[in-house]
Design an enzyme around this catalytic site. Structure first.
Site, PDB file in Angstrom:
ATOM      1  N   ASP A   1     102.645  79.953  23.733  1.00 11.78           N
ATOM      2  CA  ASP A   1     102.652  81.291  23.627  1.00 11.78           C
ATOM      3  C   ASP A   1     102.922  81.877  22.120  1.00 11.78           C
ATOM      4  OD1 ASP A   1     102.213  83.810  24.644  1.00 11.78           O
ATOM      5  OD2 ASP A   1     104.350  84.248  25.094  1.00 11.78           O
TER       6      ASP A   1
ATOM      7  N   LEU B   1      97.913  58.449  27.044  1.00  9.33           N
ATOM      8  CA  LEU B   1      98.421  59.833  27.042  1.00  9.33           C
ATOM      9  C   LEU B   1      97.568  60.419  28.138  1.00  9.33           C
ATOM     10  CD1 LEU B   1     100.440  62.217  26.570  1.00  9.33           C
ATOM     11  CD2 LEU B   1      98.545  62.988  24.788  1.00  9.33           C
TER      12      LEU B   1
ATOM     13  N   HIS C   1      94.545  82.284  18.094  1.00 10.16           N
ATOM     14  CA  HIS C   1      93.945  81.234  19.191  1.00 10.16           C
ATOM     15  C   HIS C   1      93.425  80.058  18.373  1.00 10.16           C
ATOM     16  CE1 HIS C   1      95.264  83.913  22.009  1.00 10.16           C
ATOM     17  NE2 HIS C   1      94.128  84.761  22.039  1.00 10.16           N
TER      18      HIS C   1
HETATM   19  C1  IPE Z   1     101.413  82.523  29.419  1.00  7.46           C
HETATM   20  O1  IPE Z   1     101.308  83.374  28.224  1.00  7.46           O
HETATM   21  C2  IPE Z   1     100.105  82.108  29.467  1.00  7.46           C
HETATM   22  C3  IPE Z   1      99.550  81.216  28.611  1.00  7.46           C
HETATM   23  C4  IPE Z   1      99.996  80.763  27.333  1.00  7.46           C
HETATM   24  C5  IPE Z   1      98.261  80.464  28.727  1.00  7.46           C
HETATM   25  P1  IPE Z   1     101.295  84.993  28.474  1.00  7.46           P
HETATM   26  O2  IPE Z   1     101.283  85.745  26.938  1.00  7.46           O
HETATM   27  O3  IPE Z   1     100.007  85.359  29.240  1.00  7.46           O
HETATM   28  O4  IPE Z   1     102.367  85.348  29.342  1.00  7.46           O
HETATM   29  P2  IPE Z   1     103.020  86.881  29.764  1.00  7.46           P
HETATM   30  O5  IPE Z   1     102.015  87.516  30.283  1.00  7.46           O
HETATM   31  O6  IPE Z   1     103.447  87.282  28.375  1.00  7.46           O
HETATM   32  O7  IPE Z   1     104.192  86.524  30.535  1.00  7.46           O
HETATM   33  C1  IPE Z   2      98.980  82.239  23.973  1.00 10.14           C
HETATM   34  O1  IPE Z   2      99.253  83.532  23.085  1.00 10.14           O
HETATM   35  C2  IPE Z   2      97.773  82.004  24.411  1.00 10.14           C
HETATM   36  C3  IPE Z   2      96.951  82.631  25.700  1.00 10.14           C
HETATM   37  C4  IPE Z   2      97.805  83.362  26.459  1.00 10.14           C
HETATM   38  C5  IPE Z   2      95.752  82.289  25.862  1.00 10.14           C
HETATM   39  P1  IPE Z   2      99.032  84.940  23.430  1.00 10.14           P
HETATM   40  O2  IPE Z   2      97.629  85.269  23.316  1.00 10.14           O
HETATM   41  O3  IPE Z   2      99.676  85.287  24.643  1.00 10.14           O
HETATM   42  O4  IPE Z   2      99.966  85.424  22.174  1.00 10.14           O
HETATM   43  P2  IPE Z   2     100.886  86.676  22.234  1.00 10.14           P
HETATM   44  O5  IPE Z   2     102.002  86.026  23.104  1.00 10.14           O
HETATM   45  O6  IPE Z   2     100.255  87.795  22.512  1.00 10.14           O
HETATM   46  O7  IPE Z   2     101.444  86.747  20.850  1.00 10.14           O
HETATM   47 MG    MG Z   3     101.658  85.829  25.067  1.00 12.21          MG
END
Ligand code: IPE
Ligand code: IPE
Ligand code: MG
Length: 249
Positions: free
Chosen positions: A26, A137, A43
């Protein structure tokens, strides 16, 4: 002269290495925004971080690495970000599969495939097939995955296979139908990006996992930070409901 990082590596390889690490990658979007870049740049950088972490897991003989790439709830994001993520997934599978075959990595994808494009579904099947016989792995990518979805799909599949269980069933009946039935439950869970929540990741499987949270964004995470998290894990006492004194018996 050894650096602190390399000393730590010597320490962790002598300790108990987690068999299975599960990661919520995240913080990509916020990381990019801080750099005045579009979220999707984060990303892209996240893919580089994942490559680093896969290599490190391989190096430390970790059996299973499971990463959350797209949650059941991520469909709620703006359409252009969803489209970008689906495109990136397809592209990464396409470009990385050869490397995985070469590096003896077994790839598994868990989650609901019904909303994916036929092209993506084909690519997923191909990638899984090409790496199925690999013995190194085991990398699992959770995409359109949700812990609630997993328990529901497992229950439905179990009842379809064994309708007589409608009258009563237990944990051991459902377990073989869960998405990750091929792997032991995660020992170590890592979430980057500062949030301390599970966000509907592996709910069933995380019941006794050690939870590690870091404020670093996913693009900032790599081998060194993985070592740090394993060193932290090795300090935990896993009691599974027992008391400390029972563990040495
Ligand atoms: C969780 O991240 C899902 C992934 C990393 C794929 P999110 O950024 O979507 O989580 P929330 O919604 O903030 O909890
Ligand atoms: C995690 O990073 C990746 C996915 C959920 C696909 P985020 O896109 O949630 O990034 P933040 O949390 O908004 O910074
Ligand atoms: Mg996020």
């Amino acid at each position: 002269m050894f650096s602190r990082a390399s000393e730590q590596i010597v320490d962790i390889v002598q300790g108990k290495i987690p068999q299975h690490i599960a990661i919520i990658m995240d913080g990509n979007g916020r990381w990019a925004k801080k750099r005045m870049m579009p979220r999707v740049y984060g990303h892209k950088k996240g893919v580089d971080a994942l490559r680093d972490v896969i290599r490190a897991c391989d190096e430390f003989n970790i059996g299973y690495l499971t990463v959350f790439a797209f949650s059941s709830e991520n469909w709620r994001r703006p359409a252009d970000e969803v489209t970008f993520l689906m495109g990136l997934f397809l592209q990464v599978l396409d470009t990385e599969i050869e490397r995985m075959v070469r590096n003896n990595i077994r790839l598994k994808i868990i989650g609901n495939r019904e909303r994916f494009s036929p092209e993506l579904v084909r690519m997923i099947e191909q990638a899984e097939n090409l790496t199925a016989a690999n013995t190194g792995l085991c990398l699992t990518i959770a995409a359109d995955y949700g812990g609630h979805w997993d328990v529901l799909q497992a229950t439905k599949a179990m009842l379809k296979a064994q309708p007589e269980l409608l009258d009563g069933f237990g944990e051991e009946d459902i377990a073989p139908f869960l998405s990750m039935a091929y792997a032991p439950n995660p020992d170590l869970f890592i979430r980057t990006g500062g949030e301390q929540r599970i966000s509907n990741f592996l709910l069933w499987q995380l019941a006794y996992t050690e939870l590690y949270f870091t404020d670093l964004a996913w693009p900032e995470f790599g081998r060194e930070q993985l070592v740090e998290s394993i060193a932290w894990y090795q300090q935990r006492e896993r009691r599974f409901g027992r008391i400390s004194e029972q563990l040495s018996e």
